[in-house]
Design a protein around this motif. Structure first.
Motif, PDB file in Angstrom:
ATOM      1  N   CYS C  23       0.836  -1.207   0.000  1.00  0.00           N
ATOM      2  CA  CYS C  23       0.000   0.000   0.000  1.00  0.00           C
ATOM      3  C   CYS C  23       0.870   1.256   0.000  1.00  0.00           C
ATOM      4  O   CYS C  23       0.614   2.194  -0.762  1.00  0.00           O
ATOM      5  CB  CYS C  23      -0.908   0.026   1.218  1.00  0.00           C
ATOM      6  SG  CYS C  23      -2.165  -1.257   1.190  1.00  0.00           S
ATOM      7  N   LYS C  26       2.192   2.075  -3.221  1.00  0.00           N
ATOM      8  CA  LYS C  26       1.181   2.537  -4.161  1.00  0.00           C
ATOM      9  C   LYS C  26       0.814   4.000  -3.883  1.00  0.00           C
ATOM     10  O   LYS C  26       0.745   4.813  -4.778  1.00  0.00           O
ATOM     11  CB  LYS C  26      -0.058   1.643  -4.077  1.00  0.00           C
ATOM     12  CG  LYS C  26      -0.372   0.924  -5.395  1.00  0.00           C
ATOM     13  CD  LYS C  26      -1.566   0.015  -5.241  1.00  0.00           C
ATOM     14  CE  LYS C  26      -1.208  -1.286  -4.522  1.00  0.00           C
ATOM     15  NZ  LYS C  26      -2.317  -2.098  -4.084  1.00  0.00           N
ATOM     16  N   ASN C  27       0.578   4.314  -2.623  1.00  0.00           N
ATOM     17  CA  ASN C  27      -0.006   5.635  -2.315  1.00  0.00           C
ATOM     18  C   ASN C  27       0.758   6.469  -1.299  1.00  0.00           C
ATOM     19  O   ASN C  27       0.301   7.542  -0.923  1.00  0.00           O
ATOM     20  CB  ASN C  27      -1.439   5.445  -1.820  1.00  0.00           C
ATOM     21  CG  ASN C  27      -2.325   4.786  -2.849  1.00  0.00           C
ATOM     22  OD1 ASN C  27      -2.300   5.171  -4.006  1.00  0.00           O
ATOM     23  ND2 ASN C  27      -3.057   3.780  -2.437  1.00  0.00           N
ATOM     24  N   LYS C  31      -1.185   8.802   2.612  1.00  0.00           N
ATOM     25  CA  LYS C  31      -2.440   8.552   1.910  1.00  0.00           C
ATOM     26  C   LYS C  31      -2.945   7.126   2.082  1.00  0.00           C
ATOM     27  O   LYS C  31      -4.074   6.819   1.709  1.00  0.00           O
ATOM     28  CB  LYS C  31      -2.269   8.887   0.431  1.00  0.00           C
ATOM     29  CG  LYS C  31      -2.206  10.388   0.180  1.00  0.00           C
ATOM     30  CD  LYS C  31      -2.781  10.746  -1.179  1.00  0.00           C
ATOM     31  CE  LYS C  31      -2.864  12.263  -1.304  1.00  0.00           C
ATOM     32  NZ  LYS C  31      -3.138  12.681  -2.692  1.00  0.00           N
ATOM     33  N   THR C  32      -2.095   6.258   2.593  1.00  0.00           N
ATOM     34  CA  THR C  32      -2.563   4.898   2.839  1.00  0.00           C
ATOM     35  C   THR C  32      -3.396   4.871   4.115  1.00  0.00           C
ATOM     36  O   THR C  32      -2.972   5.355   5.149  1.00  0.00           O
ATOM     37  CB  THR C  32      -1.364   3.948   2.980  1.00  0.00           C
ATOM     38  OG1 THR C  32      -0.699   3.855   1.729  1.00  0.00           O
ATOM     39  CG2 THR C  32      -1.824   2.564   3.403  1.00  0.00           C
TER      40      THR C  32
ATOM     41  N   ARG D 116       4.499  14.799  -5.353  1.00  0.00           N
ATOM     42  CA  ARG D 116       3.150  14.286  -5.602  1.00  0.00           C
ATOM     43  C   ARG D 116       2.365  15.199  -6.527  1.00  0.00           C
ATOM     44  O   ARG D 116       1.554  14.771  -7.307  1.00  0.00           O
ATOM     45  CB  ARG D 116       2.380  14.198  -4.276  1.00  0.00           C
ATOM     46  CG  ARG D 116       2.746  13.027  -3.448  1.00  0.00           C
ATOM     47  CD  ARG D 116       1.509  12.562  -2.693  1.00  0.00           C
ATOM     48  NE  ARG D 116       1.860  12.063  -1.373  1.00  0.00           N
ATOM     49  CZ  ARG D 116       2.556  10.949  -1.175  1.00  0.00           C
ATOM     50  NH1 ARG D 116       2.948  10.222  -2.208  1.00  0.00           N
ATOM     51  NH2 ARG D 116       2.840  10.554   0.045  1.00  0.00           N
TER      52      ARG D 116
END
Lengths: 194, 194, 194, 194
Positions: C23, C26-27, C31-32, D116
DNA sequence: GATGAATGAGAATTCATTCAT
DNA sequence: AATGAATGAATTCTCATTCAT
């Protein structure tokens, strides 16, 4: 909102109303902010409140003005010899306008406001267009320029109902078009008058 | 491995939808806040988002449910022998409901949302009711239960247009009534089918 | 968080940590959500809290594990005969990884967390990689496998500083590339050791 | 017709930016809320949005301002005769500032945001400081004020990498200090230029 | 009369954490 | 041990309206 200089008041109100119209057509009644209108009118934000009590009363004034234009369009029918052809033309214009998303949204938003808020309602005068059309139909019938199959009131109701539904359909159904709506309107008219 | 508790989900969605309905009827689609709904449903604010992605999707679900009821009503026509009488009855009910201010406002607000936001629109399925009615008319015509004077599509358009306009008139014009609307509908129907 | 069955605890922690890693990559750390991790780990949301006190302590554990892998990479240097070539290879890998946006974000987010929160900091063990590298450099120097021009500590600092800056540049500057970074690293290395 | 009160805008933006700086230093970029800033600036929440489009653009402005200060510092190098001494002094200041926890956290958070979100990134202008330094090195090299051992680009990269790593180490490693960092920087510089 | 800066009450949405089952 | 439903504080951003100048 103190009114003293009537002339200036009228001028400024007109200016604001015009700006409001532009904004409303761009973004709809709800999404238009007072600041948008002020900017468009090239007037200060606070100054709007000198000429309109609040946003709602500005909208009311806008609708009232709009209705006048509709009245004027239907008034043309009163002197028309070939009533049917002219009516078809007016309705064509009507559908054509109303089938633009922005216009339809304004129309519906105004209706909602009107229904919720008795004040606007009185101005909507019960869907002004239908009343106008009814009157025109009655006159034309009296003058023998047309022969009504159903009552003028019902005919007006059906016609304006058709206009609205057809316009919505133009927006929502990609297979439907203003052209088709116009064709169908001719059919519709045949069932209502001769 | 994932156990989605379908039963609970359905129960809670129903609960929220019911609360939403109450709120919507009280204050309309736009003015109802998620917190209003949460309070009405006696549920925490955040928990709503477990069952509906966002406010729009909640509204969608609400409309969809409404549409189903309309579909069901029109579906009755498919097996009806006395099509005309049943249709008159259904329309009567329809006008009667829609002529309540709250219902009408919700209907119109949904239309506006649908127009602005393709998503809701897809569910409105272009004014579901008109489609349903069109289908029913086609079937009935094929089965010789009725004889259409205009095309099924146009008839459906005119009928639903009439319903809407008449309902608005019921709300806005104190001289107009559901009763009168029903009478006029019978007249209207005469011009469309035999 | 009661620990009783040590074996189960270890197994579940590993499982959660692995899911968290996926996770995070990925983010990013922030943000996870805990739900993301629970879903990825195919475990219930609440159950995570049986194995980790809260999100922060989970992140801490994640970083600790990550550091171990870095340690292992640098440990390879200790037995290497051609130290320089291997170092170049390891750094190449390092830059290549860190120059992926996701990895860089995690690295930086972890650093921020570490700086703010003394606990994580202790785990960062002051940028673990630099320490590892310093130790390896010292050993190699002692074993005469390399000849340091500056102190081992400074060399490690410069190298890891280069790695970070170069990796950021890879992400942010479209004209810069991992390839170029590797070339520059060789130049850089020449100034540090023989 | 539009009178944009430039003076007030500048004053208020400055006021907000100052408040933001205080908040950012206290709680970091992410944890600082717009309301925090409003309170600190003794201004209403909504009013901030008159001067900055949103939180991100406020952060951008904050960073931009910071960058300007860095640019200004490095610009001093362009006219310097004793380039090396001045550079050592500037870097000393730099490390000294960045080695304060709050500054470092903000710097890193900005980097993450930039990574980001392309927008912030464009302002980071790929780590502004490195670019500035590179240019200064090139000029000095051209003017024969220094003699570069590696390319200006690589030297800038190494120097700024060192600064960052050293600053982090100052915060995280109680045995490391700004003083030591400065000493090491001199060593570092010897390997890069004469 | 006119200006436009300032206000502040909301609104939708998110998510770490808890706890009854 | 495990589940996952529920909580609700927190956050960003909007906008009609007011009011000092």
């Amino acid at each position: 909102m103190k009114k003293i200089n009537t002339q200036l008041v009228a001028k400024q109100q007109g200016r604001i109303l015009l700006a409001a119209k532009n904004c409303f057509f761009k973004n709809g009644l709800t999404k238009t902010t007072m600041r948008d209108i002020a900017t468009e009118a090239d007037i200060s934000l606070g100054n709007i409140y000198r000429y309109f009590e609040n946003k709602n009363s500005l909208i009311r004034a806008f609708i009232e003005k709009d209705n006048q234009e509709i009245d004027r369009a239907f008034a043309l029918l009163d002197d028309a010899n070939n009533f049917k052809t002219l009516l078809e033309y007016i309705i064509k214009e009507f559908i054509s306008e109303l089938s633009r998303k922005a216009e339809m949204c304004i129309y519906l938003e105004a209706l909602v406001l009107g229904l919720r808020d008795g004040d606007v309602l009185s101005l909507l005068k019960l869907d002004n267009s239908e009343q106008s059309l009814k009157t025109s139909l009655q006159k034309a019938s009296k003058d023998k320029r047309i022969e009504l199959i159903v009552s003028a009131e019902l005919a007006a109701l059906i016609i304006m109902g058709f206009v609205e539904k057809a316009a919505v359909k133009c927006i929502a159904d990609p297979k439907y078009s203003v052209r088709k709506a116009n064709k169908q309107f001719k059919q519709c008219l045949k069932t209502l008058l001769r």
